[in-house]
Design a protein around this motif. Structure first.
Motif, PDB file in Angstrom:
ATOM      1  N   ASP A 253      -9.027 -11.488  13.172  1.00  0.00           N
ATOM      2  CA  ASP A 253      -9.616 -12.078  14.379  1.00  0.00           C
ATOM      3  C   ASP A 253      -8.953 -11.572  15.659  1.00  0.00           C
ATOM      4  O   ASP A 253      -9.539 -11.660  16.735  1.00  0.00           O
ATOM      5  CB  ASP A 253      -9.518 -13.611  14.285  1.00  0.00           C
ATOM      6  N   ASN A 269     -12.304  -5.838  13.562  1.00  0.00           N
ATOM      7  CA  ASN A 269     -12.491  -7.075  14.287  1.00  0.00           C
ATOM      8  C   ASN A 269     -13.441  -7.941  13.442  1.00  0.00           C
ATOM      9  O   ASN A 269     -14.525  -7.476  13.063  1.00  0.00           O
ATOM     10  CB  ASN A 269     -13.126  -6.743  15.638  1.00  0.00           C
ATOM     11  N   LYS A 271     -15.512 -10.026  13.954  1.00  0.00           N
ATOM     12  CA  LYS A 271     -16.899 -10.222  14.384  1.00  0.00           C
ATOM     13  C   LYS A 271     -17.822  -9.105  13.894  1.00  0.00           C
ATOM     14  O   LYS A 271     -19.037  -9.268  13.905  1.00  0.00           O
ATOM     15  CB  LYS A 271     -16.967 -10.366  15.903  1.00  0.00           C
ATOM     16  N   TYR A 272     -17.237  -7.991  13.458  1.00  0.00           N
ATOM     17  CA  TYR A 272     -18.060  -6.909  12.906  1.00  0.00           C
ATOM     18  C   TYR A 272     -18.029  -6.849  11.383  1.00  0.00           C
ATOM     19  O   TYR A 272     -18.357  -5.825  10.785  1.00  0.00           O
ATOM     20  CB  TYR A 272     -17.662  -5.565  13.522  1.00  0.00           C
ATOM     21  N   ALA A 280     -24.861 -15.778  12.408  1.00  0.00           N
ATOM     22  CA  ALA A 280     -24.989 -14.462  13.040  1.00  0.00           C
ATOM     23  C   ALA A 280     -26.439 -14.187  13.420  1.00  0.00           C
ATOM     24  O   ALA A 280     -27.363 -14.563  12.682  1.00  0.00           O
ATOM     25  CB  ALA A 280     -24.479 -13.373  12.092  1.00  0.00           C
ATOM     26  N   ASP A 284     -26.355  -9.242  15.604  1.00  0.00           N
ATOM     27  CA  ASP A 284     -25.034  -9.189  14.965  1.00  0.00           C
ATOM     28  C   ASP A 284     -25.110  -8.435  13.637  1.00  0.00           C
ATOM     29  O   ASP A 284     -24.247  -7.600  13.339  1.00  0.00           O
ATOM     30  CB  ASP A 284     -24.497 -10.607  14.682  1.00  0.00           C
ATOM     31  N   ASN A 710     -15.773 -22.143  13.723  1.00  0.00           N
ATOM     32  CA  ASN A 710     -16.059 -20.720  13.535  1.00  0.00           C
ATOM     33  C   ASN A 710     -15.810 -19.949  14.839  1.00  0.00           C
ATOM     34  O   ASN A 710     -16.634 -19.958  15.752  1.00  0.00           O
ATOM     35  CB  ASN A 710     -17.516 -20.546  13.073  1.00  0.00           C
ATOM     36  N   GLN A 712     -15.898 -16.844  15.681  1.00  0.00           N
ATOM     37  CA  GLN A 712     -16.859 -15.798  16.079  1.00  0.00           C
ATOM     38  C   GLN A 712     -18.099 -16.432  16.715  1.00  0.00           C
ATOM     39  O   GLN A 712     -18.655 -15.896  17.671  1.00  0.00           O
ATOM     40  CB  GLN A 712     -17.266 -14.929  14.876  1.00  0.00           C
ATOM     41  N   ASP A 715     -17.403 -17.619  20.219  1.00  0.00           N
ATOM     42  CA  ASP A 715     -17.438 -16.557  21.245  1.00  0.00           C
ATOM     43  C   ASP A 715     -18.807 -16.496  21.932  1.00  0.00           C
ATOM     44  O   ASP A 715     -18.893 -16.151  23.114  1.00  0.00           O
ATOM     45  CB  ASP A 715     -17.108 -15.196  20.625  1.00  0.00           C
ATOM     46  N   ASN A 746     -10.999 -11.270  21.787  1.00  0.00           N
ATOM     47  CA  ASN A 746     -12.412 -11.650  21.619  1.00  0.00           C
ATOM     48  C   ASN A 746     -12.738 -12.837  22.520  1.00  0.00           C
ATOM     49  O   ASN A 746     -13.814 -12.900  23.128  1.00  0.00           O
ATOM     50  CB  ASN A 746     -12.708 -12.050  20.170  1.00  0.00           C
ATOM     51  N   ARG A 747     -11.800 -13.789  22.580  1.00  0.00           N
ATOM     52  CA  ARG A 747     -12.017 -14.987  23.385  1.00  0.00           C
ATOM     53  C   ARG A 747     -12.008 -14.630  24.877  1.00  0.00           C
ATOM     54  O   ARG A 747     -12.885 -15.048  25.626  1.00  0.00           O
ATOM     55  CB  ARG A 747     -10.924 -16.039  23.146  1.00  0.00           C
TER      56      ARG A 747
END
Ligand code: 0A1
Ligand code: ZN
Length: 832
Positions: A253, A269, A271-272, A280, A284, A710, A712, A715, A746-747
């Motif tokens: 993360d 990352n 998120k990917y 998602a 995404d 969660n 992600q 975000d 990310n945040r």
């Protein structure tokens, strides 16, 4: 400021030493990790002085051929005199991964250890020749507490593992492929594991492993499918097979970028990687597939053949982005795929070229390398490869790739080597094409039509205006793809500053669809009639041309509005939208693009000077015109597609909902509550925020409650908080929310980066004041993350006088003795 000296491409020198093998031992401890590095050195010339890079290291000991030596430090480098032609060097360093908030080198993400070494992070692990042209075979032993870190990973194949005293254990990995240190990786943690396998074309079984946070294994399934598809795709398309026994992906993360192609051990990352329908969006899912493919493809374009120096970054990145774009159009491609690629170039890359960070895809000067992971190097780099692909054709391009690997497998090479392989394999002269690597800036392509006695032709001319980094420009070879509506397609190859092309005899003047598929990264100047633009918007067969025609109409309209005038383009645009909304639906993805009002960011690209208030007002006015004039037909279309369970329908529904948010307030609310997946839920929430609806507070609160566990998903919530009107006065509260974390890029990118990039409130006195407090704080934590979000502020000279003054003061105020090298380089350029 921590200024780094500028390095120049022209000053490249081969390294004074080569390192053929590196044995690493990591004794992992949260705050005191010990690294033992044993290098096998040989001289690469006559210079006896070995100069090793190192940053943020505590040196414990140095031994040369078993004898302790006392090294000296010069300009931050460790200097050791080596008398013999070859030697064994042992260096012990100590580092503190927990204090490492820059996320370069060895650091902690959640409860795990992980690394990020590109571009120059390995020097935060040990003293080393931290440059991509030093290729070594790595053996890595990782030692850690077994209960806390049951999984110990590094590059290559696992050769040994076992128990140690005191509850500790070890694993030893060996990577037989020589690699530069930027591809080194280590992970230690306690993850859930998703496994699968892939049999290569030559029949080798490869173990595939994806490591994710506990409880999230099922969310890695999509990434696994994308990985297997990528492996097959690269065999089928380029004849490239995987070359180790296993391929590992770890999702963390805390990560500055999207992902990293470390040999055999990609670090992503999270998120990917992580996705399911509830968390998602369709976008995404597509992004995950594209990045999985991108990192996997680097195994050949980047790892097997790597860069000689960092100026050549586009050698691996432009090529690999092109490859992942090709993959994406095969995997889930729609008419919107290419349109979105063109948008990245036209909004972000053109802006970069119009500002103080303008550089060619192969930069000539760099201070902080992290600042050069840019849309220019990556995305314009990919456009350059795309043009080569078009020029040489599919078979010719493949022949060039084959020759490139045949010549350079195992080497660290230059962009010239790549283009030479393409030229030699096809027996063509690409010396003029190489101008694309040397020249920065956006060519302006002016189109003039010739229509005489039934003969139609085009006079094309190109001119690249000077950029901040380069005054002199020349013409570049440009593929100009066209369609003559109803008469077929062609590609005109413009070589010179000006050329005339005869296109044949016609009964009536044909309508020209210019720059089909965005065939070259240029700006178009073409005084085409409003009526023709409207015809293109409705009828051209190329999706990019249709969306571009709409934009060209709107550009005329907005330019008039900014002058307080009206323009006939408004009626034509509305009429075309009406036509599109009432005709049978043939391409929902494309219509989803046509039913978007361009963002203020996109509009900024239409003008040299930015009248921000005027653009914001113009955008509101466009939205309200559509609502007032087209509500009935758009609502009918909305009703028709809103329940269709298909990706294109969802995209179109979201566009329509965003346009109609205000009159459909209750509909937005219902759609949010009844959403069957994240694409629908996020689309409805975004529509509520875009329309600044009264219920957006309630919906945002509901969203935060549903998804608080969660990160992600949260975000997405932070992004909307950054975008919404009234963001600034709510910032304090949002930053106190448990979803926000100063240390996680990310945040911070989601909230602060989005605010800077998209919210006009950023450009107010209060906005600048807020940034003057937030940015230094963030820079002290993570320089790279901070530098990556200030881009829009660097464009300060393009704003009106009041904002110019405010921004200049803000940027100057950021230049302090504490400013990082990353941010410092950008500020220095912007204020020059
Ligand atoms: N090579 C990676 C991107 C990357 C670059 C730099 C990083 O840290 C400074 C991290 C990742 C890619 O192209 O995916
Ligand atoms: Zn890459």
């Amino acid at each position: 400021m921590a200024n780094k000296p500028v390095k120049r491409l022209a000053d490249y020198k081969a390294p004074a030493f080569l390192i053929s093998a590196l044995d690493l031992t990591f004794e992992l401890h949260d705050t005191q990790t010990r690294v033992t590095a044993v290098s096998t050195l040989t001289k690469n010339g006559t210079d006896p002085l070995l100069r090793l890079d190192g940053e943020q290291l505590e040196l414990v000991s140095v031994e040369l051929d078993g004898k302790a030596v006392t090294p000296r430090f010069e300009e931050g480098q460790l200097v050791i005199e080596v008398a013999k032609d070859s030697a064994t060097l042992k260096i012990v360093t100590q580092i503190d991964p927990t204090a490492n908030t820059a996320l370069e080198g060895l650091y902690r993400s959640g409860g795990a250890f992980c690394t990020q070494c590109e571009a120059e992070g390995f020097r935060r692990i040990t003293y080393f020749l931290d440059r991509p042209d030093v290729l070594a075979v790595y053996t890595t032993k990782v030692i850690a507490d077994k209960a806390q870190y049951p999984q110990l990973l590094s590059n290559g194949n696992l050769v040994e593992s076992g128990e140690l005293e005191g509850g500790r254990h070890f694993a030893t990995w060996h990577d037989p492929h020589p690699k530069p240190c930027y591809l080194f990786a280590l992970v230690a943690g306690d993850f859930d594991l998703l496994e699968d396998s892939f049999t290569t074309a030559s029949g080798r079984d490869v173990l595939l492993q994806i490591f994710v946070d506990k409880g999230r294994r099922v969310q890695a399934r999509h990434a696994m499918e994308a990985l297997k598809f990528s492996m097959k795709w690269d065999e089928d398309t380029y004849g490239l097979e995987y070359d180790l026994d296993r391929f590992m992906i770890v999702a963390v993360d805390f990560f500055n970028m999207g992902a990293m192609e470390n040999k055999g051990l990609n670090i992503f990352n999270a998120k990917y990687v992580l996705a399911d329908d509830d968390t998602a969006t369709d976008q995404d899912f597509d992004n995950i597939a594209a990045i999985i493919a991108h990192e996997y493809f680097h195994n050949w374009t980047g790892n097997r053949v790597t860069c000689r120096d960092w100026f050549q970054l586009s050698l691996k990145e432009g090529l690999t982005v092109f490859r992942d774009q090709q993959f994406s159009s095969d995997w889930a491609g729609s008419s919107a795929t290419r349109i979105k690629e063109a948008q990245v170039i036209r909004t972000l890359q053109f802006a970069e070229d119009a500002g103080p960070m303008s550089h060619p895809i192969r930069p000539l000067e760099v201070a902080e390398m992290n600042n050069f992971y840019t849309v220019t190097v990556y995305n314009k780099g990919a456009e350059v490869i795309r043009m080569l692909n078009g020029l040489l054709g599919k078979a010719g391009f493949r022949a060039g790739m084959d020759l490139y690997f045949k010549r350079h497998d195992g080497q660290a090479v230059t962009c010239d080597d790549f283009v030479d392989a393409m030229a030699d394999a096809n027996d063509v002269d690409l010396s003029r094409f190489k101008g694309w690597y040397r020249q920065s800036g956006t060519p302006v392509l002016t189109v003039r039509e010739i229509w005489e006695n039934g003969h139609y032709g085009l006079k094309l001319s190109q001119l690249t205006p000077p950029t901040s980094d380069q005054a002199e420009k020349g013409p570049l070879p440009l593929p100009f793809a066209i369609e003559l509506l109803g008469h077929g397609k062609d590609v005109l190859q413009l070589q010179d500053a000006e050329q005339t092309f005869a296109l044949g005899q016609f009964d009536e003047k044909p309508i020209l669809a210019p720059l089909c598929g965005f065939s070259a990264p240029v700006k178009l100047v073409f005084e085409q009639s409003d009526d023709e633009l409207a015809a293109l918007m409705e009828k051209a067969s190329d999706g990019f041309v249709r969306v571009d025609a709409a934009e060209r109409l709107l550009q005329r309209l907005v330019a008039a509005w900014l002058q307080g005038q009206e323009h006939p383009a408004l009626e034509l645009w509305l009429r075309s939208l009406h036509g599109i909304a009432t005709r049978p639906l043939t391409d929902a993805f494309l219509d989803a693009e046509l039913f978007k009002v361009p963002s203020v960011n996109a509009m900024q690209g239409w003008f040299e000077q930015i009248d921000l208030d005027g653009l914001v007002a113009a955008r509101q006015r466009l939205r309200s015109q559509v609502r007032e004039r087209l509500f009935a037909v758009l609502h009918d279309r909305y009703q028709m597609v809103k329940d269709v369970k298909e990706k294109g329908a969802r995209a179109l529904t979201n566009s329509l909902l965003t346009l109609l948010a205000e009159p459909l307030e209750q509909g937005v609310f219902d759609r949010y509550q009844q959403a069957r997946n994240m694409t629908e839920r996020q689309g409805a929430l975004a529509a509520a925020v875009a329309g600044d609806l009264a219920n957006s507070d309630a919906l945002l609160a509901d969203f935060a409650e549903r998804f608080e566990d969660n990160p992600q998903v949260m975000d997405k919530w932070l992004m909307l908080q950054g975008q919404r009107s009234g963001a600034l006065k709510r910032m304090g509260k949002v930053m106190e929310h448990s979803a926000f974390n100063w240390n996680n890029p990310n945040r911070t990118r989601a909230l602060i980066g989005t605010f800077i990039a998209t919210n006009p409130e950023c450009h107010t006195e209060a906005g600048y004041q807020w940034l003057s407090e937030v940015l230094p704080k963030l820079d002290a934590i993570n320089p790279q993350a901070t530098a990556r979000m200030v881009g829009p502020l660097l464009q300060w000279r393009r704003f009106d006088q009041k904002r110019r003054q405010g921004l200049e003061a803000l940027l100057k105020g950021l230049q302090t003795p504490h400013t990082s090298a990353d941010l410092g380089e950008l500020l220095g350029k912007a204020l020059k």
